[in-house]
Design a protein around this motif. Structure first.
Motif, short mmCIF file in Angstrom:
data_model
loop_
_atom_site.label_atom_id
_atom_site.label_comp_id
_atom_site.label_asym_id
_atom_site.label_seq_id
_atom_site.Cartn_x
_atom_site.Cartn_y
_atom_site.Cartn_z
N ARG A 53 13.51 1.47 -4.76
CA ARG A 53 13.60 0.01 -4.81
C ARG A 53 14.77 -0.48 -5.66
NH1 ARG A 53 9.92 -3.80 -3.87
NH2 ARG A 53 10.26 -4.77 -5.88
N TRP A 129 2.41 -5.55 5.08
CA TRP A 129 3.68 -5.03 4.58
C TRP A 129 4.28 -6.10 3.68
CZ3 TRP A 129 5.96 -0.39 6.66
CH2 TRP A 129 5.20 0.22 7.65
N ASN A 157 5.74 -0.69 -1.69
CA ASN A 157 5.21 0.67 -1.74
C ASN A 157 6.21 1.68 -1.16
OD1 ASN A 157 4.97 -0.31 0.89
ND2 ASN A 157 3.13 0.86 1.31
N SER A 158 7.48 1.46 -1.41
CA SER A 158 8.53 2.25 -0.78
C SER A 158 8.48 3.74 -1.11
CB SER A 158 9.90 1.70 -1.18
OG SER A 158 10.10 1.83 -2.57
N GLU A 159 7.90 4.11 -2.23
CA GLU A 159 7.85 5.52 -2.59
C GLU A 159 6.57 6.20 -2.12
OE1 GLU A 159 8.85 6.09 -6.69
OE2 GLU A 159 10.82 5.18 -6.44
N ASP A 160 5.66 5.45 -1.52
CA ASP A 160 4.44 6.01 -0.95
C ASP A 160 4.70 6.45 0.48
OD1 ASP A 160 3.23 5.26 -3.32
OD2 ASP A 160 2.20 3.52 -2.47
N ALA A 161 3.75 7.16 1.04
CA ALA A 161 3.83 7.49 2.46
C ALA A 161 3.72 6.19 3.25
CB ALA A 161 2.72 8.46 2.85
N VAL A 162 4.70 5.92 4.09
CA VAL A 162 4.71 4.69 4.89
C VAL A 162 4.51 5.09 6.34
CG1 VAL A 162 6.10 2.70 5.57
CG2 VAL A 162 6.24 3.57 3.24
#
Length: 169
Positions: A53, A129, A157-162
């Motif tokens: 981010r 989102w 939540n860019s560092e989570d599994a998307v």
């Protein structure tokens, strides 16, 4: 960052034009009018969804999406032509883009920060989102000539599994 003079607030016609372009983009994406959407971008424009981010340079880092003109065209082709799993059963989306903060204004470009909340509905399930989005709009000779030069979608939540989206953010 310094405070911008009051002439570069929402009352500034340059800022209003940039915001109107952002809202037009949101409408086109919700209507899945991807061909018209890609026409909103300048030839040198980029559409980026970084994993970090805080990233400001995107060439040498991992991104979920980093599309220049060629990659946007390929993405639109994939979503509009033939059989693509991402497009065949794509979600219905409704997005709100708000909380605009002007970061830079000149007679040729406007840079903004905004919040985007997107609700996607697919197969009886709603997904949410949320993102902070940075925009740079190049001002043309008329509002119809304005173009997106930079759109950076910073998912909360860019560092989570998307999950695979099947739509554009």
């Amino acid at each position: 960052m310094t405070d911008l003079p009051t002439s570069t607030t929402l009352g500034d016609v340059r800022v209003s034009r940039a915001i109107e372009l952002v809202w037009r983009e949101a409408d086109l994406l919700d209507r899945k009018d991807y061909v018209t959407w890609q026409g909103l971008y300048a030839d040198d424009g980029v559409y980026v969804i970084p994993i970090d981010r805080d990233a400001e340079e995107f060439d040498d880092v991992l991104n979920m999406v980093y599309d220049d003109q060629r990659m946007r065209r390929l993405r639109v082709n994939r979503m509009t032509e033939g059989y693509a799993i991402a497009a065949v059963d794509s979600a219905i989306t409704v997005r709100t883009v708000s909380r605009f903060v002007t970061t830079e204004v000149s007679d040729s470009e406007v840079s903004l920060r905004a919040a985007q909340v997107l609700v996607a509905y697919k197969r009886g399930t709603h997904d949410l989102w949320a993102a902070d989005v940075d925009y740079t709009v190049r001002l043309g000779t008329a509002p119809a000539g304005d173009a997106l030069v930079r759109k950076v979608v910073r998912l909360v939540n860019s560092e989570d599994a998307v999950p695979a989206a099947g739509f554009l953010l």
